[in-house]
Design an enzyme around this catalytic site. Structure first.
Site, PDB file in Angstrom:
ATOM      1  NE  ARG A  88      -2.373  -0.997   3.708  1.00 41.09           N
ATOM      2  CZ  ARG A  88      -2.109  -1.982   4.194  1.00 41.09           C
ATOM      3  NH1 ARG A  88      -2.371  -3.037   3.887  1.00 41.09           N
ATOM      4  NH2 ARG A  88      -1.435  -1.922   5.423  1.00 41.09           N
ATOM      5  CG  ASP A 101       0.172 -13.000   1.330  1.00 39.30           C
ATOM      6  OD1 ASP A 101       1.118 -12.995   2.280  1.00 39.30           O
ATOM      7  OD2 ASP A 101      -1.089 -12.970   1.528  1.00 39.30           O
ATOM      8  CG  ASP A 105      -0.434 -16.981   4.110  1.00 39.95           C
ATOM      9  OD1 ASP A 105       0.736 -16.369   4.675  1.00 39.95           O
ATOM     10  OD2 ASP A 105      -1.127 -16.063   3.617  1.00 39.95           O
TER      11      ASP A 105
END
Length: 243
Positions: A88, A101, A105
């Site tokens: 961001r 990502d 995970d």
């Protein structure tokens, strides 16, 4: 006519898409940091590589070095919050980053569950199902997102998934509680912690975290069901278009 790309970002660590506008000075994707070569070196993706490194260190140490394994696993999990912040901050959300990502995970949890299966063979089936639900739901959810051309996997009309992805606090506590539950089960195999009034600390904390892990598994089932509906609806549209 010259065009300038505008990067549109939707959601936390979401995918990006590019819109083009005429009558503006030409500028290359490299200048705005969105070239294919630069995606490999996006700050959040560099953090993602670090997550993979610490996760692998944890996997190797899990059977015999609990302190190193727990510390490395915790660092890998903790970095998960940083990559989204960097994405961001520097406007560096990418499809590759989102996939990286998700894969990190899922693989990290799978490796942890595989280790727990050897530690707690009596609970093998429950642990197997927890891993299956987690992996299957997220895989199908991402596939449904790609299939429908959505710019982010975190947009959903389902009220439960909408809350899950739009409330950062809810998402954080769900993920943190889930990771804590499995992590505490791992630590409990080696050390149960101090005893207070006949209750050992580590298993007591695991019991407290279990409802969070259970709710997250239930949300994953919602993921699975809604994604399956999306894929089937897509199939129906294709079949009707051919007729």
């Amino acid at each position: 006519m010259c065009f300038i790309p505008r990067i549109a970002i939707t959601g936390w660590r979401s995918y990006h898409h590019v819109e083009f506008y005429p009558s503006l000075p030409a500028i290359s994707l490299i200048q705005v940091g969105m070239s294919h070569s630069n995606v490999w070196l996006f700050y959040p993706n560099l953090v993602g590589y670090g997550r993979i490194f610490f996760a692998i260190v944890a996997f190797e140490a899990m059977p015999y070095a609990p302190f190193r394994a727990a510390l490395s696993y915790a660092i890998s999990a903790g970095l998960d919050a940083i990559d989204g912040h960097l994405a961001r901050m520097y406007n560096q959300s990418s499809r590759f980053g989102a996939m990286l990502d998700q894969l990190t995970d899922r693989c990290a949890l799978l490796a942890m569950v595989m280790c727990l299966c050897s530690f707690y063979p009596k609970h093998l089936f429950a642990l197997q199902m927890s891993a299956i639900i987690d992996i299957a739901s997220h895989w199908l959810h991402l596939h449904a997102t790609d299939l429908t051309g959505k710019t982010t996997h975190k947009a959903s009309s389902n009220p439960i998934l909408h809350l899950y992805y739009t409330s950062r606090e809810f998402l954080f506590w769900m993920c943190a509680g889930n990771e804590a539950f499995y992590g505490l089960l791992y630590v409990n195999h080696f050390w149960m912690g101090p005893s207070v009034f006949g209750f050992h600390l580590i298993p007591a904390l695991a019991v407290l975290c279990f409802p969070v892990a259970f709710v997250k598994a239930a949300i994953s089932l919602v993921h699975l069901a809604t994604a399956a509906q999306t894929v089937v609806a897509h199939d129906v549209r294709l079949i009707e278009a051919r007729q």
